[in-house]
Design an enzyme around this catalytic site. Structure first.
Site, PDB file in Angstrom:
ATOM      1  N   ILE A  62       0.815  -1.217   0.000  1.00  0.00           N
ATOM      2  CA  ILE A  62       0.000   0.000   0.000  1.00  0.00           C
ATOM      3  C   ILE A  62       0.851   1.270   0.000  1.00  0.00           C
ATOM      4  O   ILE A  62       0.343   2.350  -0.271  1.00  0.00           O
ATOM      5  CB  ILE A  62      -1.040   0.028   1.141  1.00  0.00           C
ATOM      6  CG1 ILE A  62      -0.381   0.201   2.515  1.00  0.00           C
ATOM      7  CG2 ILE A  62      -1.929  -1.207   1.106  1.00  0.00           C
ATOM      8  CD1 ILE A  62      -1.372   0.569   3.620  1.00  0.00           C
ATOM      9  N   LYS A  94       6.874   0.061  18.593  1.00  0.00           N
ATOM     10  CA  LYS A  94       6.694  -0.480  19.944  1.00  0.00           C
ATOM     11  C   LYS A  94       6.807   0.663  20.957  1.00  0.00           C
ATOM     12  O   LYS A  94       7.503   1.649  20.738  1.00  0.00           O
ATOM     13  CB  LYS A  94       7.773  -1.530  20.244  1.00  0.00           C
ATOM     14  CG  LYS A  94       7.734  -2.755  19.328  1.00  0.00           C
ATOM     15  CD  LYS A  94       6.677  -3.745  19.788  1.00  0.00           C
ATOM     16  CE  LYS A  94       6.845  -5.111  19.137  1.00  0.00           C
ATOM     17  NZ  LYS A  94       6.552  -5.141  17.715  1.00  0.00           N
ATOM     18  N   TYR A 183       0.541   6.496  16.357  1.00  0.00           N
ATOM     19  CA  TYR A 183      -0.379   5.424  15.950  1.00  0.00           C
ATOM     20  C   TYR A 183      -1.829   5.843  16.188  1.00  0.00           C
ATOM     21  O   TYR A 183      -2.683   5.739  15.300  1.00  0.00           O
ATOM     22  CB  TYR A 183      -0.067   4.138  16.720  1.00  0.00           C
ATOM     23  CG  TYR A 183      -0.882   2.972  16.248  1.00  0.00           C
ATOM     24  CD1 TYR A 183      -0.526   2.283  15.095  1.00  0.00           C
ATOM     25  CD2 TYR A 183      -2.025   2.554  16.930  1.00  0.00           C
ATOM     26  CE1 TYR A 183      -1.279   1.219  14.634  1.00  0.00           C
ATOM     27  CE2 TYR A 183      -2.777   1.489  16.480  1.00  0.00           C
ATOM     28  CZ  TYR A 183      -2.397   0.826  15.340  1.00  0.00           C
ATOM     29  OH  TYR A 183      -3.149  -0.222  14.878  1.00  0.00           O
TER      30      TYR A 183
END
Length: 266
Positions: A62, A94, A183
């Site tokens: 993508i 992370k 995120y």
């Protein structure tokens, strides 16, 4: 009657692989596992084949516009479009990662928001009547009023996402009222983009019965989320698969945020 087809992005492992597994068992049509890396994708197909399932494979990265347009042309040519699209591909740093936040912001939004938007730009127009499109998003509490607005445009949203990245690069994102999570920010943007596209579909293709929703699979044990998460990948796949398999003629949910098969406030 043309064969129906379901496409799952980023599906060579984790929740994506579990979604493909479930669709192979339940979906009446061809199911495509897609991956950036052809070798890893083929390995995943072989592992499902050893379970007696018959997924198909197409390379799809993508982050590569050529890859998106090549895949779109393939599905348009072979199937006349797609019936089920599950935008699962995504990345996360992370929690303990020491990479500078400026880099985390740019890299995370590049894939999770901007690249997924490219997918929607090329694939949404060819989702067939009666089809479904589901965006997988993790939940993020930092939703500002503008994101929830019924009149926010795609252009305005893209500007806001770019503003977050630009301010993060300057170390000014907190001062600008943005959260300290790249995120979460990417997924807030993607949920908002889903709502915008759903409203457009209702306006521009009102008789096609296409259902577009955002969903949260929950905290799932994957390479991305870590081993302490309470849900297995198969459990994480339950809600996106439920949305993909909504019965013909269903009119809702549409333009909603769904978790544990229930519409959640957004």
């Amino acid at each position: 009657m043309s064969t129906k087809v379901a496409v799952v992005t980023g599906s060579n492992k984790g929740i994506g692989l579990s979604i493909v597994r479930a669709l192979c068992k339940q979906y009446q049509g061809d199911v495509y596992l897609t991956a950036r890396d052809t070798g890893r994708g083929q390995e995943a197909v072989e592992s499902l084949s050893s379970e007696g399932l018959k997924p198909m494979f197409h390379q799809l990265d993508i982050n590569d516009l050529n890859s998106i347009t090549t895949a779109a042309a393939f599905f348009k040519d072979k199937y006349g479009g797609v019936d089920v699209l599950i935008n699962n591909a995504g990345i996360a740093f992370k929690g303990a990662d020491t990479t500078a936040f400026a880099i985390q912001a740019e890299v995370t939004l590049k894939t999770n928001f901007f690249a997924t938007r490219d997918m929607l730009t090329h694939f949404l127009p060819m989702v067939k009547a009666g089809g479904t499109d589901t965006e997988l998003h993790q939940c993020s509490p930092d939703h500002q009023q503008r994101f929830r607005s019924e009149d926010i445009t795609e252009e305005e949203l893209v500007g806001m996402m770019q503003q977050f990245v630009d301010e993060a690069k300057r170390g000014e994102h907190k001062k600008g009222g943005w959260p300290d999570t790249a995120y979460g920010m990417s997924k807030t943007g993607l949920t908002t983009l889903s709502m915008i596209h759903a409203r457009q579909l209702s306006k521009e293709r009102p008789n096609d019965g296409i259902l577009l929703n955002a969903c949260c699979p929950g905290w799932v044990r994957t390479d991305m989320a870590g081993p302490k998460a309470p849900k297995s990948p198969d459990e994480g796949a339950i809600t996106p698969v439920y949305l993909a398999l909504l019965p013909p003629g269903a009119t809702e949910p549409h333009g909603k945020f769904v978790s544990d098969k229930e519409v959640q406030p957004w």
